[in-house]
Design an enzyme around this catalytic site. Sequence first.
Site, PDB file in Angstrom:
ATOM      1  N   LYS A  96      -0.527   4.731   4.624  1.00 13.86           N
ATOM      2  CA  LYS A  96      -1.381   3.768   5.334  1.00 13.86           C
ATOM      3  C   LYS A  96      -0.784   3.480   6.701  1.00 13.86           C
ATOM      4  O   LYS A  96       0.406   3.189   6.816  1.00 13.86           O
ATOM      5  CB  LYS A  96      -1.530   2.480   4.522  1.00 13.86           C
ATOM      6  CG  LYS A  96      -2.536   1.513   5.127  1.00 13.86           C
ATOM      7  CD  LYS A  96      -2.873   0.392   4.156  1.00 13.86           C
ATOM      8  CE  LYS A  96      -3.834  -0.628   4.769  1.00 13.86           C
ATOM      9  NZ  LYS A  96      -5.125  -0.005   5.142  1.00 13.86           N
ATOM     10  N   HIS A 119       0.838  -1.195   0.000  1.00 15.05           N
ATOM     11  CA  HIS A 119       0.000   0.000   0.000  1.00 15.05           C
ATOM     12  C   HIS A 119       0.875   1.248   0.000  1.00 15.05           C
ATOM     13  O   HIS A 119       2.094   1.161   0.188  1.00 15.05           O
ATOM     14  CB  HIS A 119      -0.931   0.022   1.215  1.00 15.05           C
ATOM     15  CG  HIS A 119      -2.113  -0.875   1.090  1.00 15.05           C
ATOM     16  ND1 HIS A 119      -2.070  -2.219   1.432  1.00 15.05           N
ATOM     17  CD2 HIS A 119      -3.377  -0.649   0.648  1.00 15.05           C
ATOM     18  CE1 HIS A 119      -3.256  -2.763   1.210  1.00 15.05           C
ATOM     19  NE2 HIS A 119      -4.069  -1.832   0.728  1.00 15.05           N
TER      20      HIS A 119
END
Length: 289
Positions: free
Chosen positions: A180, A176
């Site tokens: 995040k 990600h």
Amino acid sequence: MADDGWEFRHNASQTGELDNKMINVGIFGANGRMGRVLIEALQHNDQAQLTAALVRSGSDWLGMDVGELAGIGRQGLTVSDRPDEQADSVEVMIDFTLPEALESNLNWCIAHGKPVVVGTTGLNAAQKALLQQAATKIPVVFAANYSVGVNLLLNLLRQTARVMGESCDIEIWEAHHRHKVDAPSGTAVAMGEAIADALGRDLDQCAVYGRQGHTGARPQQQIGFATIRAGDVVGEHTALFADIGERLELTHKATSRLTFANGAVRAAIWLKDKPEGLYDMQQVLGLQS
């Protein structure tokens, strides 16, 4: 993923009139990363319309047009931190805020009898229990990932685990963007839970989250997790089933957050007339009863 509080805005069309044939949807944390994408998704949906955009009290985004917030041009609906005044204009809420905001958001939905779609990740056991409690009073959809493809992947993982899982080494890795804050991702954990459930294992007992040093030979019962955080990666997830002489990799790659937002809006439309209870995206898509 989004703001940790409220913002609410009364939504109207360009002519100032609401379409009563469409479902009226509100967003908690409309100024967050997913909140802005949800605004865009609702703008292009022909079954639902945005009627409330909520942020925390005192937010810098108060009074801004939601379209300018999302970068799609003025929409004639402004951001507000006064949700109680706008409750009558909302039929379903969507919450992609932070775990710390979940309890207050659920309490508001319960107090006003509003169904809610929750996509907040990184929830602990106590916060997941709040979802269970809320679902005794209002309809709630909770999913780690609202992508249609990911939810199909979960079904494939269960099938693969039943066929290959007892003889294979199973590893899950995910990537990600750098912003995040939770790891592994909620989707990666959901993948592990789907596999473990199909094999009759307890994920809490067999999961390994990263390895370092002299770890010894790999126990076959383990389900390993690896995490990558880099750049602007939207989301990539892979499950590896590796046996001697062959391996199978099942991968999902998201290239736009709109895939998650569109799925959440789809869940909101589905949830509107459901009785109280806790539902998931598998049920929304008709993949399970």
